[in-house]
Design a protein around this motif. Sequence first.
Motif, PDB file in Angstrom:
ATOM      1  N   UNK A 347       0.809  -1.206   0.000  1.00  0.00           N
ATOM      2  CA  UNK A 347       0.000   0.000   0.000  1.00  0.00           C
ATOM      3  C   UNK A 347       0.851   1.269   0.000  1.00  0.00           C
ATOM      4  N   UNK A 348       1.922   1.287   0.781  1.00  0.00           N
ATOM      5  CA  UNK A 348       2.711   2.513   0.922  1.00  0.00           C
ATOM      6  C   UNK A 348       3.407   2.883  -0.380  1.00  0.00           C
ATOM      7  N   UNK A 349       4.116   1.909  -0.961  1.00  0.00           N
ATOM      8  CA  UNK A 349       4.831   2.208  -2.189  1.00  0.00           C
ATOM      9  C   UNK A 349       3.862   2.465  -3.340  1.00  0.00           C
ATOM     10  N   UNK A 350       2.740   1.738  -3.372  1.00  0.00           N
ATOM     11  CA  UNK A 350       1.755   1.954  -4.432  1.00  0.00           C
ATOM     12  C   UNK A 350       1.161   3.360  -4.352  1.00  0.00           C
ATOM     13  N   UNK A 351       0.928   3.849  -3.138  1.00  0.00           N
ATOM     14  CA  UNK A 351       0.372   5.192  -2.982  1.00  0.00           C
ATOM     15  C   UNK A 351       1.342   6.248  -3.511  1.00  0.00           C
ATOM     16  N   UNK A 352       2.622   6.110  -3.185  1.00  0.00           N
ATOM     17  CA  UNK A 352       3.620   7.064  -3.670  1.00  0.00           C
ATOM     18  C   UNK A 352       3.749   6.981  -5.185  1.00  0.00           C
ATOM     19  N   UNK A 353       3.783   5.771  -5.711  1.00  0.00           N
ATOM     20  CA  UNK A 353       3.895   5.596  -7.157  1.00  0.00           C
ATOM     21  C   UNK A 353       2.688   6.202  -7.873  1.00  0.00           C
ATOM     22  N   UNK A 354       1.506   6.056  -7.281  1.00  0.00           N
ATOM     23  CA  UNK A 354       0.316   6.628  -7.893  1.00  0.00           C
ATOM     24  C   UNK A 354       0.333   8.140  -7.916  1.00  0.00           C
ATOM     25  N   UNK A 355       0.951   8.761  -6.923  1.00  0.00           N
ATOM     26  CA  UNK A 355       0.978  10.225  -6.832  1.00  0.00           C
ATOM     27  C   UNK A 355       2.140  10.820  -7.630  1.00  0.00           C
ATOM     28  N   UNK A 356       2.998   9.998  -8.176  1.00  0.00           N
ATOM     29  CA  UNK A 356       4.215  10.487  -8.843  1.00  0.00           C
ATOM     30  C   UNK A 356       4.079  10.485 -10.362  1.00  0.00           C
ATOM     31  N   UNK A 357       2.883  10.806 -10.865  1.00  0.00           N
ATOM     32  CA  UNK A 357       2.677  10.800 -12.316  1.00  0.00           C
ATOM     33  C   UNK A 357       2.675  12.197 -12.902  1.00  0.00           C
ATOM     34  N   UNK A 392       2.317  18.813 -11.903  1.00  0.00           N
ATOM     35  CA  UNK A 392       3.617  19.350 -11.500  1.00  0.00           C
ATOM     36  C   UNK A 392       3.505  20.182 -10.233  1.00  0.00           C
ATOM     37  N   UNK A 393       2.536  21.098 -10.207  1.00  0.00           N
ATOM     38  CA  UNK A 393       2.430  22.017  -9.069  1.00  0.00           C
ATOM     39  C   UNK A 393       1.814  21.329  -7.856  1.00  0.00           C
ATOM     40  N   UNK A 394       0.687  20.663  -8.040  1.00  0.00           N
ATOM     41  CA  UNK A 394       0.004  20.053  -6.894  1.00  0.00           C
ATOM     42  C   UNK A 394       0.712  18.770  -6.453  1.00  0.00           C
ATOM     43  N   UNK A 395       0.856  17.823  -7.374  1.00  0.00           N
ATOM     44  CA  UNK A 395       1.493  16.562  -6.996  1.00  0.00           C
ATOM     45  C   UNK A 395       2.988  16.744  -6.717  1.00  0.00           C
ATOM     46  N   UNK A 396       3.663  17.548  -7.554  1.00  0.00           N
ATOM     47  CA  UNK A 396       5.101  17.724  -7.367  1.00  0.00           C
ATOM     48  C   UNK A 396       5.453  18.360  -6.043  1.00  0.00           C
ATOM     49  N   UNK A 397       4.676  19.383  -5.636  1.00  0.00           N
ATOM     50  CA  UNK A 397       4.991  20.065  -4.376  1.00  0.00           C
ATOM     51  C   UNK A 397       4.600  19.252  -3.154  1.00  0.00           C
ATOM     52  N   UNK A 398       3.655  18.329  -3.305  1.00  0.00           N
ATOM     53  CA  UNK A 398       3.187  17.562  -2.150  1.00  0.00           C
ATOM     54  C   UNK A 398       3.792  16.155  -2.077  1.00  0.00           C
ATOM     55  N   UNK A 399       4.584  15.780  -3.079  1.00  0.00           N
ATOM     56  CA  UNK A 399       5.122  14.418  -3.094  1.00  0.00           C
ATOM     57  C   UNK A 399       6.035  14.159  -1.903  1.00  0.00           C
ATOM     58  N   UNK A 400       6.905  15.124  -1.588  1.00  0.00           N
ATOM     59  CA  UNK A 400       7.811  14.942  -0.457  1.00  0.00           C
ATOM     60  C   UNK A 400       7.035  14.776   0.847  1.00  0.00           C
ATOM     61  N   UNK A 401       5.957  15.572   1.012  1.00  0.00           N
ATOM     62  CA  UNK A 401       5.144  15.453   2.227  1.00  0.00           C
ATOM     63  C   UNK A 401       4.458  14.093   2.291  1.00  0.00           C
ATOM     64  N   UNK A 402       3.989  13.607   1.138  1.00  0.00           N
ATOM     65  CA  UNK A 402       3.343  12.291   1.104  1.00  0.00           C
ATOM     66  C   UNK A 402       4.337  11.195   1.476  1.00  0.00           C
ATOM     67  N   UNK A 403       5.554  11.308   0.963  1.00  0.00           N
ATOM     68  CA  UNK A 403       6.575  10.308   1.290  1.00  0.00           C
ATOM     69  C   UNK A 403       6.866  10.325   2.788  1.00  0.00           C
ATOM     70  N   UNK A 404       6.965  11.533   3.363  1.00  0.00           N
ATOM     71  CA  UNK A 404       7.204  11.629   4.800  1.00  0.00           C
ATOM     72  C   UNK A 404       6.069  11.076   5.631  1.00  0.00           C
ATOM     73  N   UNK A 405       4.853  11.199   5.140  1.00  0.00           N
ATOM     74  CA  UNK A 405       3.688  10.695   5.868  1.00  0.00           C
ATOM     75  C   UNK A 405       3.528   9.188   5.699  1.00  0.00           C
ATOM     76  N   UNK A 406       3.663   8.713   4.467  1.00  0.00           N
ATOM     77  CA  UNK A 406       3.465   7.290   4.191  1.00  0.00           C
ATOM     78  C   UNK A 406       4.655   6.451   4.644  1.00  0.00           C
TER      79      UNK A 406
END
Length: 527
Positions: A347-357, A392-406
């Motif tokens: 679940x964790x890696x799949x969530x990050x992979x899904x948000x990294x498009x 780029x703006x929404x997913x790109x700026x929040x990806x690091x936060x998602x990684x830290x949370x997940x």
Amino acid sequence: MSVADTFELTLALLTVIVGLYWLALTLRLPPSAALLVGSGALAFVPGLPHFVADPDLVLVLFLPPLLMDGAFSTSLGRFGRQLPGILSLAIGMVVFTTLAVGVVTHWLVPSLPWAACFALGAIVSPPDAVSARAVLQSVTLPRRLTALIEGESLVNDATGLVLFRFAVAAALSGVFDAGAVAADFARLFLGGVLVGLAAGAAWVVVARRMRDETLTLLVSLLLSWLSYLAGERLHVSGVISTVTAGLVMGWYQHVIFSAAVRLRGIAFNSVLVFVLEAMVFILIGFSLRDVVDRMGGMGAVASTMAVPLAGVVLAVILARFVWIFATDGMRALLSRAGMRGARPLGMRQAAVLGWAGMRGGVTLAIALTLPETMPGRDLMLVAAFAVIFATVVVQGTSLAALIGWVKPQDLEPPAPMSLAEAETALARVRLAVIEQNAYGPNGSLVHAHLLDQAQMRVAATEQFVHNHEQSYPRLVRHFDLLNRSIDAARAELIRLHRAGQIEDEVLHNLERDLDIEQMGLAYQLNG
């Protein structure tokens, strides 16, 4: 616009890039997001000239060197191990996203022909190599995720381009042949691999015979455009050709490049790739102005297209999550059934992979190639910008936060040897060579200092392996002292040069030696 005006505009854009990059670092934002938003806002400043990027020029100028650099730095072994997952994303998910976006678009805009809806899906379906690289530089991911995201972005453009071409042809002619699409894609893909292998083999032959560092770097840079253009001229995938040639170069550079070429190449490529990536995002922002002006302004776009644009963006994002979680669920079922090769992400890696498009320059370039007679062309152009902006703006700026949370865990089995163990093995090999040659013909010790250094290096690395927790603080203090001594030596070298005591050549040679030594210390300490 005259040639002089174009040159001045280019200098102005480079200045903007520096300012926006500094702003991104100051605000701790992904540079890609700052560049995209900043350039988009700047494009609407009154008095600035209209600038429309030529899509063919964007593809051939920017895409090959960026693909080559990505493939060059890709771990070929990890790429091969993750190839099924990469192809699932680069082919399966792109096709699925194209269909999903097409269905949603036709539902929201029933007057738009099905083929045009699927053409829009093909435009926005492939995540972009430039956007992925720009965002991944600021985050730390498990090795498998990194391989999947990088590998996907290198290969999927070919899928999107094939689907787009056939969807446009179907929209204009009313004829669609699914079998022809599959056969053409296989031909483009396999042909691109063959052309890339041939280009990579030619580079190996030429580079082995190069004795000049500058020529070696120049030939290596030209390989990106040559492999891409060769693929396009032979009517196969230039994208796949460039990626294949880059993987070949990355595999053989370790035995072909000298240390000097590698050091110079790293510095040269880092600047080149940074400028190219930044220019792509600047061009995306500037190209938005012409589209919005033709639509009657931002208010007209919002009032007539808000709902379809929101639907397309949501379809793009959700389709990726659906595909990733569905295929990962299949892997989990196959793994439980006893298939060893089916390793789910979880679940964790799949969530990050899904948000990294993230989408980027390729989506823009494909959209700009739409024929003027294409039904729904303006909607497709604005939708392409909307998807790029959102990802780029929404997913790109929040990806690091998602990684830290997940907190995705690296489930890949580690290599048999750690960094410290590998360093110990190298130190032992060097000691063996020095021991064999440290004594003269009469048995007297000739290279006592070298022998002592080699023996001390082996002892130090072995101690570090067996007692890491206690050795590491001492190692940090050791390297800190060495760095301070190098800094002092560099200061003295500059003082001697400023005082006229040494020639420029002496300054450059000794400064280079100090730089190499300091870089070596940094690599040893930080891995």
